[in-house]
Design a protein around this motif. Structure first.
Motif, PDB file in Angstrom:
ATOM      1  N   LEU A  59       0.715 -39.314   9.242  1.00 34.80           N
ATOM      2  CA  LEU A  59       1.230 -37.999   9.634  1.00 34.80           C
ATOM      3  C   LEU A  59       2.726 -37.908   9.376  1.00 34.80           C
ATOM      4  O   LEU A  59       3.216 -36.920   8.816  1.00 34.80           O
ATOM      5  CB  LEU A  59       0.930 -37.743  11.112  1.00 34.80           C
ATOM      6  N   ALA A  60       3.474 -38.940   9.772  1.00 35.43           N
ATOM      7  CA  ALA A  60       4.927 -38.928   9.591  1.00 35.43           C
ATOM      8  C   ALA A  60       5.295 -38.932   8.110  1.00 35.43           C
ATOM      9  O   ALA A  60       6.177 -38.170   7.669  1.00 35.43           O
ATOM     10  CB  ALA A  60       5.546 -40.130  10.295  1.00 35.43           C
ATOM     11  N   LYS A  61       4.634 -39.771   7.318  1.00 35.69           N
ATOM     12  CA  LYS A  61       4.932 -39.830   5.883  1.00 35.69           C
ATOM     13  C   LYS A  61       4.558 -38.522   5.187  1.00 35.69           C
ATOM     14  O   LYS A  61       5.290 -38.050   4.312  1.00 35.69           O
ATOM     15  CB  LYS A  61       4.170 -40.999   5.246  1.00 35.69           C
ATOM     16  N   SER A  62       3.438 -37.933   5.585  1.00 39.61           N
ATOM     17  CA  SER A  62       2.994 -36.684   4.971  1.00 39.61           C
ATOM     18  C   SER A  62       3.966 -35.548   5.287  1.00 39.61           C
ATOM     19  O   SER A  62       4.246 -34.699   4.430  1.00 39.61           O
ATOM     20  CB  SER A  62       1.588 -36.332   5.447  1.00 39.61           C
ATOM     21  N   GLN A  72      11.869 -42.858   6.801  1.00 41.23           N
ATOM     22  CA  GLN A  72      12.142 -44.252   7.139  1.00 41.23           C
ATOM     23  C   GLN A  72      11.202 -44.668   8.267  1.00 41.23           C
ATOM     24  O   GLN A  72      10.947 -43.879   9.183  1.00 41.23           O
ATOM     25  CB  GLN A  72      13.598 -44.443   7.591  1.00 41.23           C
ATOM     26  N   ARG A  73      10.701 -45.895   8.162  1.00 37.58           N
ATOM     27  CA  ARG A  73       9.837 -46.429   9.214  1.00 37.58           C
ATOM     28  C   ARG A  73      10.534 -47.600   9.871  1.00 37.58           C
ATOM     29  O   ARG A  73      11.016 -48.508   9.198  1.00 37.58           O
ATOM     30  CB  ARG A  73       8.495 -46.879   8.640  1.00 37.58           C
ATOM     31  N   LEU A  74      10.600 -47.573  11.187  1.00 36.21           N
ATOM     32  CA  LEU A  74      11.252 -48.617  11.966  1.00 36.21           C
ATOM     33  C   LEU A  74      10.195 -49.307  12.816  1.00 36.21           C
ATOM     34  O   LEU A  74       9.648 -48.709  13.745  1.00 36.21           O
ATOM     35  CB  LEU A  74      12.337 -47.993  12.854  1.00 36.21           C
ATOM     36  N   GLY A 103      21.750 -47.329   8.493  1.00 34.80           N
ATOM     37  CA  GLY A 103      20.466 -47.801   8.975  1.00 34.80           C
ATOM     38  C   GLY A 103      19.393 -46.735   8.814  1.00 34.80           C
ATOM     39  O   GLY A 103      19.646 -45.638   8.294  1.00 34.80           O
ATOM     40  N   PRO A 104      18.175 -47.027   9.282  1.00 36.28           N
ATOM     41  CA  PRO A 104      17.068 -46.073   9.146  1.00 36.28           C
ATOM     42  C   PRO A 104      17.315 -44.736   9.829  1.00 36.28           C
ATOM     43  O   PRO A 104      16.653 -43.754   9.500  1.00 36.28           O
ATOM     44  CB  PRO A 104      15.892 -46.813   9.810  1.00 36.28           C
ATOM     45  N   ALA A 105      18.255 -44.686  10.789  1.00 36.75           N
ATOM     46  CA  ALA A 105      18.531 -43.421  11.465  1.00 36.75           C
ATOM     47  C   ALA A 105      19.023 -42.346  10.504  1.00 36.75           C
ATOM     48  O   ALA A 105      18.910 -41.150  10.787  1.00 36.75           O
ATOM     49  CB  ALA A 105      19.566 -43.629  12.573  1.00 36.75           C
ATOM     50  N   LEU A 110      12.052 -40.007  10.841  1.00 36.50           N
ATOM     51  CA  LEU A 110      12.105 -41.417  11.224  1.00 36.50           C
ATOM     52  C   LEU A 110      10.904 -41.735  12.099  1.00 36.50           C
ATOM     53  O   LEU A 110      10.717 -41.121  13.157  1.00 36.50           O
ATOM     54  CB  LEU A 110      13.402 -41.726  11.972  1.00 36.50           C
ATOM     55  N   LEU A 111      10.100 -42.693  11.665  1.00 37.13           N
ATOM     56  CA  LEU A 111       8.976 -43.164  12.466  1.00 37.13           C
ATOM     57  C   LEU A 111       9.408 -44.432  13.202  1.00 37.13           C
ATOM     58  O   LEU A 111       9.655 -45.452  12.574  1.00 37.13           O
ATOM     59  CB  LEU A 111       7.759 -43.452  11.588  1.00 37.13           C
ATOM     60  N   ALA A 112       9.514 -44.339  14.516  1.00 32.73           N
ATOM     61  CA  ALA A 112       9.844 -45.501  15.346  1.00 32.73           C
ATOM     62  C   ALA A 112       8.537 -46.033  15.921  1.00 32.73           C
ATOM     63  O   ALA A 112       8.066 -45.565  16.956  1.00 32.73           O
ATOM     64  CB  ALA A 112      10.818 -45.114  16.454  1.00 32.73           C
ATOM     65  N   ASP A 113       7.952 -46.994  15.226  1.00 39.35           N
ATOM     66  CA  ASP A 113       6.625 -47.488  15.579  1.00 39.35           C
ATOM     67  C   ASP A 113       6.717 -48.466  16.741  1.00 39.35           C
ATOM     68  O   ASP A 113       7.524 -49.392  16.720  1.00 39.35           O
ATOM     69  CB  ASP A 113       5.984 -48.165  14.364  1.00 39.35           C
ATOM     70  N   GLU A 114       5.865 -48.247  17.737  1.00 39.25           N
ATOM     71  CA  GLU A 114       5.816 -49.094  18.943  1.00 39.25           C
ATOM     72  C   GLU A 114       7.205 -49.226  19.570  1.00 39.25           C
ATOM     73  O   GLU A 114       7.728 -50.320  19.762  1.00 39.25           O
ATOM     74  CB  GLU A 114       5.225 -50.464  18.612  1.00 39.25           C
ATOM     75  N   ILE A 115       7.763 -48.075  19.896  1.00 40.06           N
ATOM     76  CA  ILE A 115       9.133 -48.036  20.414  1.00 40.06           C
ATOM     77  C   ILE A 115       9.289 -48.854  21.688  1.00 40.06           C
ATOM     78  O   ILE A 115      10.359 -49.399  21.968  1.00 40.06           O
ATOM     79  CB  ILE A 115       9.575 -46.570  20.652  1.00 40.06           C
TER      80      ILE A 115
END
Length: 312
Positions: A59-62, A72-74, A103-105, A110-115
């Motif tokens: 969803l985020a990439k799309s 960016q994926r973090l 940085g990715p910010a 920005l996808l912050a996976d498992e924040i």
């Protein structure tokens, strides 16, 4: 939305193209797509509380591909440092000076996976960027690109080795919701679509970043009547007085409720908010901001308040 004009028509076309693009990639999740767009157009951020593998990254990439933005994926882990999010100054011996490495910010999506696997210090660095839309390092502030949209995820089942987000940080997310598992029919459609390769690789940009900024500005022009504002306030303030709630919704939550309702009305081609917009978004906007008493479920408490508080 009122009388038709070239600007209004272009907005309608942009929104329709964006929704169509996302629906190509994410099968059977039109409601979740709508909520993501509400968060984006309302100028907020989204927290997805869901199990792995249901399409959060897709969803985020799309979304990033559709708006022609930088993605960016973090991957958040306990050893992630604040500089891994914001960037840092690195010495360049050839130039004899420090240079900033972003940085990715510094992205649009920005996808912050498992924040909740990042330490509180790193969580705070990310959430500061979300709020201030800038990174400050060595006394120099650098704005992140606009639009800047964060989709953070956390697994609601697995808590081992996690650092739960405190209430003040949960409050920074405009909406929180889950994608959930697809139906059997939708999962079959998903398999058929992915049979020939990854869907997101085939997506083409359908609107520009400038268009997104224009849509965000247009959302702020959606009219909010005094009666609807009164309903929002009565709903929010009731959470601070309810016996089943230890901590109620903050004033920031009331603002998020209004902006989200404006974005939802805009997505539905209206230039005014209805009380039904507030009702439709209440669980996603308010539930994650509450601390229910006695182990009660926050969504159940919000649903009860929606049933008891009338629309005057």
């Amino acid at each position: 939305m009122g009388e038709s004009s070239p600007t209004i028509e272009s907005h309608k076309q942009a929104l329709q193209a964006l929704q169509n693009n996302l629906q190509r990639a994410i099968v059977g999740k039109d409601g979740a797509i709508q909520l993501v767009l509400v968060a984006l157009l309302g100028g907020g951020h989204a927290l997805l509380e869901d199990v792995p593998g249901v399409g959060k990254t897709l969803l985020a990439k799309s979304l990033a591909r559709s708006i022609d933005g930088k993605f960016q994926r973090l991957q958040c882990t306990p050893d992630l440092l604040p500089a891994d999010v914001t960037g840092t100054n690195i010495w360049n011996p050839q130039k004899g000076q420090f240079e900033f490495v972003a940085g990715p910010a510094f992205s649009n999506v920005l996808l912050a996976d498992e924040i909740n696997r990042a330490t509180p210090r790193t969580q705070a660095a990310l959430l500061e960027v979300m709020e201030e839309r800038q990174v400050t390092l060595d006394g120099l502030s650098r704005p992140v690109p606009e639009p800047f949209f964060v989709i953070a995820t956390q697994n609601p089942i697995e808590y081992q080795g996690t650092f739960p987000l405190p209430e003040a940080q949960m409050d920074r997310f405009a909406l929180s919701f889950s994608l959930g598992y697809p139906s059997a029919e939708d999962e079959l459609r998903m398999l058929q679509r992915h049979q020939m390769g990854a869907i997101d690789q085939d997506l083409q940009p359908c609107i520009t970043l400038e268009s997104v900024r224009e849509l965000q500005k247009a959302c702020r022009q959606v009219q909010v009547s005094a009666a609807v504002q009164d309903y929002i306030l009565r709903l929010v303030r009731s959470t601070r007085q309810d016996d089943e709630i230890t901590l109620g919704v903050s004033p920031r939550g009331a603002v998020a409720m209004q902006r989200s309702a404006q974005a939802l009305a805009f997505l539905q081609n209206r230039d005014y908010i209805l009380p039904d917009d507030v009702k439709q978004l209440a669980l996603s906007v308010l539930a994650h901001r509450l601390i229910p008493a006695g182990g009660k479920n926050a969504r159940t408490v919000v649903d009860r308040l929606l049933q008891t508080i009338s629309v005057d």
